[in-house]
Design a protein around this motif. Sequence first.
Motif, PDB file in Angstrom:
ATOM      1  N   THR A 669       0.813  -1.206   0.000  1.00 44.50           N
ATOM      2  CA  THR A 669       0.000   0.000   0.000  1.00 44.50           C
ATOM      3  C   THR A 669       0.852   1.264   0.000  1.00 44.50           C
ATOM      4  N   LYS A 670       2.065   1.093  -0.429  1.00 42.82           N
ATOM      5  CA  LYS A 670       2.977   2.231  -0.472  1.00 42.82           C
ATOM      6  C   LYS A 670       2.422   3.303  -1.417  1.00 42.82           C
ATOM      7  N   PRO A 671       2.254   4.533  -0.949  1.00 45.17           N
ATOM      8  CA  PRO A 671       1.735   5.559  -1.869  1.00 45.17           C
ATOM      9  C   PRO A 671       2.759   5.922  -2.944  1.00 45.17           C
ATOM     10  N   LYS A 672       2.231   6.326  -4.087  1.00 50.11           N
ATOM     11  CA  LYS A 672       3.124   6.588  -5.214  1.00 50.11           C
ATOM     12  C   LYS A 672       3.957   7.840  -5.011  1.00 50.11           C
ATOM     13  N   VAL A 673       3.343   8.835  -4.423  1.00 45.01           N
ATOM     14  CA  VAL A 673       4.061  10.086  -4.189  1.00 45.01           C
ATOM     15  C   VAL A 673       4.061  10.352  -2.694  1.00 45.01           C
ATOM     16  N   LEU A 674       5.233  10.609  -2.186  1.00 49.37           N
ATOM     17  CA  LEU A 674       5.344  10.895  -0.762  1.00 49.37           C
ATOM     18  C   LEU A 674       5.905  12.305  -0.611  1.00 49.37           C
ATOM     19  N   THR A 675       5.192  13.151   0.102  1.00 55.88           N
ATOM     20  CA  THR A 675       5.704  14.498   0.321  1.00 55.88           C
ATOM     21  C   THR A 675       5.877  14.719   1.807  1.00 55.88           C
ATOM     22  N   THR A 676       6.770  15.613   2.111  1.00 56.29           N
ATOM     23  CA  THR A 676       6.983  15.950   3.512  1.00 56.29           C
ATOM     24  C   THR A 676       6.119  17.154   3.853  1.00 56.29           C
ATOM     25  N   LEU A 677       5.550  17.103   5.012  1.00 52.00           N
ATOM     26  CA  LEU A 677       4.672  18.187   5.423  1.00 52.00           C
ATOM     27  C   LEU A 677       5.488  19.470   5.585  1.00 52.00           C
ATOM     28  N   GLY A 678       5.049  20.497   4.911  1.00 53.48           N
ATOM     29  CA  GLY A 678       5.676  21.804   5.083  1.00 53.48           C
ATOM     30  C   GLY A 678       7.031  21.967   4.442  1.00 53.48           C
ATOM     31  N   ALA A 679       7.369  21.107   3.514  1.00 51.77           N
ATOM     32  CA  ALA A 679       8.650  21.250   2.828  1.00 51.77           C
ATOM     33  C   ALA A 679       8.403  21.775   1.417  1.00 51.77           C
ATOM     34  N   ILE A 680       9.220  22.705   1.003  1.00 48.90           N
ATOM     35  CA  ILE A 680       9.090  23.237  -0.352  1.00 48.90           C
ATOM     36  C   ILE A 680       9.735  22.259  -1.323  1.00 48.90           C
ATOM     37  N   ILE A 681       9.006  21.905  -2.340  1.00 48.32           N
ATOM     38  CA  ILE A 681       9.542  20.985  -3.336  1.00 48.32           C
ATOM     39  C   ILE A 681      10.145  21.810  -4.461  1.00 48.32           C
ATOM     40  N   GLU A 682      11.442  21.791  -4.533  1.00 47.90           N
ATOM     41  CA  GLU A 682      12.130  22.562  -5.573  1.00 47.90           C
ATOM     42  C   GLU A 682      12.072  21.794  -6.884  1.00 47.90           C
ATOM     43  N   PRO A 683      12.102  22.521  -7.990  1.00 56.11           N
ATOM     44  CA  PRO A 683      12.197  21.806  -9.266  1.00 56.11           C
ATOM     45  C   PRO A 683      13.489  21.019  -9.359  1.00 56.11           C
ATOM     46  N   MET A 684      13.500  20.054 -10.242  1.00 54.50           N
ATOM     47  CA  MET A 684      14.667  19.197 -10.377  1.00 54.50           C
ATOM     48  C   MET A 684      15.903  20.029 -10.715  1.00 54.50           C
ATOM     49  N   ALA A 685      16.971  19.791  -9.981  1.00 53.63           N
ATOM     50  CA  ALA A 685      18.174  20.576 -10.213  1.00 53.63           C
ATOM     51  C   ALA A 685      19.013  19.945 -11.308  1.00 53.63           C
ATOM     52  N   LYS A 686      19.853  20.770 -11.906  1.00 50.78           N
ATOM     53  CA  LYS A 686      20.623  20.271 -13.049  1.00 50.78           C
ATOM     54  C   LYS A 686      21.611  19.188 -12.659  1.00 50.78           C
ATOM     55  N   ASP A 687      22.135  19.283 -11.447  1.00 55.21           N
ATOM     56  CA  ASP A 687      23.154  18.299 -11.059  1.00 55.21           C
ATOM     57  C   ASP A 687      22.561  16.924 -10.808  1.00 55.21           C
TER      58      ASP A 687
END
Lengths: 732, 445
Positions: A669-687
């Motif tokens: 039952t693992k969810p597909k997307v896991l986010t942290t509460l209150g964390a800003i999700i930055e766009p994918m970085a080049k590195d």
Amino acid sequence: MRGNTRSCWKPSALWVDERVSCSSKIRKKQKERSEASVQVSEFFVNAEGTGEKVNLSDLLKTIEKTSVASNKTKKQLKNLQDSKQTLELPLNKQQTEKIQRSIAYEKTTKEVSTWENIIVQNQKAEQMVFPLNQESSAPKLVEQVVASWKVQTPLEQEIFGLLHKNSQPSNDPVLTPVEEASLKAMSLEEAKIRRAELQKARALQSYFEAKARREKQIKSKKYHKVKKKGKLKKFVKQFDEMVKTNPEEALDELKKMELARMKERMSLKHQNSGKWAKSKAIMAKYDDSARKAMQEQLQMNKDLTQKVVVPSDDEHESNEEASETVPDFANDPEPVLDPVNPWMRGQLTREEPEVSRVTTEEAQTAEEVNEEEELLGEFERKRKLRQADEEDLMTTEEESKKEEPASEVVEDDVVEVSDTEEEAEEEEEDVSEFNTLFRLMRSEKTVEGPKHTPGQEVEEELLNEGEIQVRNMEDLELLGEDVEPQPTAEASLPQTAAEEDTSEPLNKKKREIDLQEVLTKEAKAVRVPFLPTVIEDEEQGEQISLIKEAFAGDDVISDFIKDKKKQEADGMPKVVDLTLPGWGEWGGVGLQPSQRKRKRFTTKMAPPPPRQDRKLPDVIISEKESASVASHQVSHIPFPFQNTAQFESSIRTPIGSTWNTQSVVKKMTKPKVLTTLGAIIEPMAKDMKNNKSTTPAGKEPAIVLEGNKTAKGDSEGSEKSRRRTKSKKKKN
Amino acid sequence: MKVKVLCRNPDDYVRETTRDIQRVPRNFDPTLHPFEVPREYTRALNATKLDRLFAKPFVASLDGHRDGISCITKHAKSLSTIISGACDGEVKLWNLPKRECFRTIQAHEGFVRAVCSRFCGTSFFTVGDDKTIKQWNMEAPGYGVREEPINTILGKVVFTGIDHHQTESTFATCGQTVDIWDEQRSSPIRSFSWGVDSFSCVRYNPVETDLLASCASDRSIVLYDTRESAPLRKVIMQLRSNTLCWNPMEAYYFTCANEDYNLYTYDIRHLDVPVTVHMDHVSAVLDVDYSPTGKEFVSASFDKSIRIFPKNKGHSREVYHTKRMQHVICVRWSADNKYVLSGSDEMNIRLWKANASEKLGLLSSREKAAASYNKKLIEKYQHHPQVRRIARHRHLPRDMLNQKRQLQEMKAARRRKEQNVRKHSKPGSVPLLTEKEKHVAAVVE
């Protein structure tokens, strides 16, 4: 536009010049930028002397003046002057821009395409955890943390000032150069590779440990014996090799052997002097195996105490010879005598004269080498024995009975029946209550058989009931009334051989009871060998009587068979007769349409797919669709699935905690997307591109061992088979 | 000899404190738990029903603007702050947890066309109808100090859009041309134009940070690379695109909101056909924004609703509307993937949950497990008609529904006509076009 206006504008001072120049017919255009601007038009960048054409001859003149210019260049220039071809016009602006754009586009697409791996990986990933580049939870250096800290409150300032006054090393480099170098020494990838290697080594070690443990737990002495033997053989081979390649080590090994020999000679082990040996010695007269065991002990002692030749220095050159001499030497002292024979060796007293007689060494070794064959042979022998017994039973009963206990024969027989029963179970696909019912009936038969046999008073009844097997419910009921746990006396024998003959094959054949056969035909008299030893559970007996009581008075089975036949008939395609009486011929009362016509207009429909219960005599599976269920069922195969089997299997496995362990549920039952509460999700970085391309995503183990892989496959297979048997059990 | 003994160790069944959960010994023998499929089906059905029952997406409405909201932007570093611009030139900064405006600036005369936050979150830029670009400090000035921009650039033409670079101190504006500016200079360092005189939107690619895309009034979408001398490529569609948004996790995908009620996701390597056409709106789509996870996007439409689309699905998974919400001008997805903000004509900013039935706040581990189990169940049984019926049902306002039906009818009629034309003309003369191919007019190199 602006350029044009500006080109019209000319300073007055120039006017004068131009008037002069006009008079001299040499007009020089002079342009000037008057305003600072970002955009520089190509129209008003002018060099001195525009409008004048530069001829090659002009250039040549200067060359001629300078003597430095080589003859070669002069020649080239002259050739150029001679050629009349003009240069091609440059492409117009639109076209050049188009080319520029397409080149730039190609470049960009190529660059962007490098993301493809990561994107595909992320799309396929079972779970993605955002934000992507979470900082490692490893503790930071105190100095690094402190470095980013600033003094804010006055108290802090004061303390900071004090520290500074005492010239505390607040400005010292955080790390010494050595430390920094050591940090930099291993790059992330190297470290990863190293880690993977270590992991692999660790895994291998644990596998071997586990294997060793497993093997240690095996209790079979035979297994260990065989294994030891194999090891010894291997060692001998290795030793031979060693003698050739590395004589020094071989010497060491020899010394070790010598030590072992000394120890053996000192100890009382394998001397047949212990408690066990004494007990065996008593048994040895009568027991073959005890004798054998003793012999083995002695053999071991002999083997261990045999002297091993230490190659001396002069022998050292001819290693081959030395290695050859070892067995010779071993055989020397008793070249003729049987080495196993304790008499000859003078190590056993004369108390067991039979011991040596039984086996020779050759026989023993042969036996140990191909043990599997022996086992197989044993099985074969047993089977033959059994067959012989059966034959005996059938043909010459009077003789065989006296020798062999009848119970044994019967037992064998029963075992066989149950075997076939199991096979039948494996073949069967569905669960049914009737099956169990029948099985109960059958088992009861076997139980009941002997019960009715003894006792002369009930001889008549016995003949009717005890030996005659009746196979419908009423008879079963009648039988059930008599069922009481009676302690059976010695097995009495079946009356006639002829009857026995009929009973045996029947008994074997009945894997499952064919209802049609049994119930439609008259009940047959079947003789069963009496089973004094086989007694089924008493609970089952109770259950049977209960069932009998419940079904008293109605012939359920024949009803059931009728019902099934009817259903089957309903399911069969009907012949459609479309003849219209009177159409195309005379019609009327008493007139039948002609045969030809009827033949022409009757159509046979295609047979339906075979019924699911065609092989299950005691089950009716309805294949009709019910409306109440249909509203809950999926009508089409949904998109990603290719066939119904796939879809059904996806539905069949439950994911809830009622059916699965905690960890499995968590995994499923693992969810597909896991986010942290209150964390800003930055766009994918080049590195990220560089990081991800080196390490495989997903949570598979970083290494897959080859041995492990196969083992895994095996285990999977066994797992599968286990599951299969389990499911079968469930069905039955 | 091995002796088997029955033993009972209290550690196995006695809990340490009364606050612990009772240990339940379990036997996973499948024969003890029969009917797993029907039971799970019932659970799935219940989960679906509960999911719809708890679907209350509307969180809050932020009122205070005195004209329609024209633009919203997120603070780059703070989840609780948003900046909004209105059609009367006012810019407001909001505190989301408190649901109040903590700062108001009269930034421009006329519309505030666009707002963008600097990547470090210390300042933000606004462009307006008064042909100016203004940079503002994120922190409010002290008491009694006048609100003044850090920097003002006077342009020659009206700027309609602005976007800041992800890591460098450059930003891009659009108006008559697409300009790249350095923060330190008052004139653009680069200027791209390609036969178009007005742009409506320009966006930096958040992953490949040198890429730019813009929507132009000649129905085209133009791509740029700041390292190249010329624009890259232009795709012309049947109708004008209003805005576009790059996928923050997948470098080469962007989605544009079109006037023809649809959204189109493009792969910049294959511009001739969109990857997906997202249909469901019944009026022009005005704004689009990707979720920070790059899995979904939200779109705002003139039809007074906002919709959430999975990035690879043709139809929306969610539609939000309220009675009072008018034409939605702008929409943003919050940086923690939890909320959606929409600004509309009737001067309100609305805060919605991104997952309508999600429970907000901290969850205990059991709550989490239950939620993920329910979600998985719904996913597993999603094809079953009863589950699907409940999960897919959404209420729409009467006129939106009517419009939807009308559109369906129109589409069917058009298709029918096309079929008829094809039937009555020479085979091959009327080509069969897929829905994706229909909307692209040309790709210009």
